[in-house]
Design a protein around this motif. Structure first.
Motif, PDB file in Angstrom:
ATOM      1  N   LYS A 230     -66.184 -81.322  99.336  1.00  0.00           N
ATOM      2  CA  LYS A 230     -65.526 -82.655  99.172  1.00  0.00           C
ATOM      3  C   LYS A 230     -66.164 -83.959  99.829  1.00  0.00           C
ATOM      4  O   LYS A 230     -65.822 -84.954  99.309  1.00  0.00           O
TER       5      LYS A 230
ATOM      6  N   VAL B  26     -64.066 -85.856  94.857  1.00  0.00           N
ATOM      7  CA  VAL B  26     -62.941 -85.461  94.734  1.00  0.00           C
ATOM      8  C   VAL B  26     -62.411 -85.466  93.507  1.00  0.00           C
ATOM      9  O   VAL B  26     -63.053 -86.132  92.584  1.00  0.00           O
ATOM     10  N   ASP B  27     -61.100 -84.978  93.133  1.00  0.00           N
ATOM     11  CA  ASP B  27     -60.607 -84.816  91.760  1.00  0.00           C
ATOM     12  C   ASP B  27     -60.049 -86.172  91.628  1.00  0.00           C
ATOM     13  O   ASP B  27     -59.814 -86.438  90.291  1.00  0.00           O
TER      14      ASP B  27
ATOM     15  N   GLU C 266     -55.599 -89.606  94.570  1.00  0.00           N
ATOM     16  CA  GLU C 266     -54.353 -88.796  95.341  1.00  0.00           C
ATOM     17  C   GLU C 266     -55.026 -87.873  96.397  1.00  0.00           C
ATOM     18  O   GLU C 266     -54.771 -87.718  97.644  1.00  0.00           O
ATOM     19  N   GLU C 267     -56.128 -87.081  95.913  1.00  0.00           N
ATOM     20  CA  GLU C 267     -56.897 -86.169  96.751  1.00  0.00           C
ATOM     21  C   GLU C 267     -57.581 -86.778  97.949  1.00  0.00           C
ATOM     22  O   GLU C 267     -57.462 -86.221  98.979  1.00  0.00           O
TER      23      GLU C 267
ATOM     24  N   GLU D 176     -54.993 -87.845 100.528  1.00  0.00           N
ATOM     25  CA  GLU D 176     -54.688 -86.485 101.358  1.00  0.00           C
ATOM     26  C   GLU D 176     -55.840 -86.196 102.258  1.00  0.00           C
ATOM     27  O   GLU D 176     -55.499 -85.894 103.483  1.00  0.00           O
TER      28      GLU D 176
END
Length: 98
Positions: free
Chosen positions: A39, A58-59, A62-63, A66
């Protein structure tokens, strides 16, 4: 999704050294875990500053949010995020095209 993230750390001078050292140790463990997972793809120190440039893979937005807010040093950081995409002239096949 690839993001360039600049993190500038500003630990308050009056934060007790033992507290600061604990936060830094947790930060190192957390960041290395994210690096091993893929990541957090790259991290570079900014010479002469308590700052770094990093590349996250990241995907989603939001990820990334976080992961960044999960950093133990997050309360002491100024963060700038830049979304990235593969340049059509790149010879690196391991960079994802988003």
């Amino acid at each position: 999704m690839l993001f360039q993230v600049r993190m500038d750390v500003q630990i308050p001078a009056d934060l007790p050294a033992d507290v600061a050292n604990d936060i830094k140790a947790r930060e190192k463990a957390y960041s290395q875990e994210l690096q091993r997972s893929g990541k957090w793809r790259h991290i570079w120190r900014v010479v002469g500053e308590y700052a770094n440039y990093s590349i996250f893979d990241v995907d989603s937005n939001e990820e990334l949010h976080e992961l960044l807010t999960g950093l133990p040093l997050f309360p002491y950081m100024r963060i700038a995020v830049t979304p990235l995409c593969r340049h059509p002239s790149s010879v690196r096949e391991d960079d994802r095209q988003e």
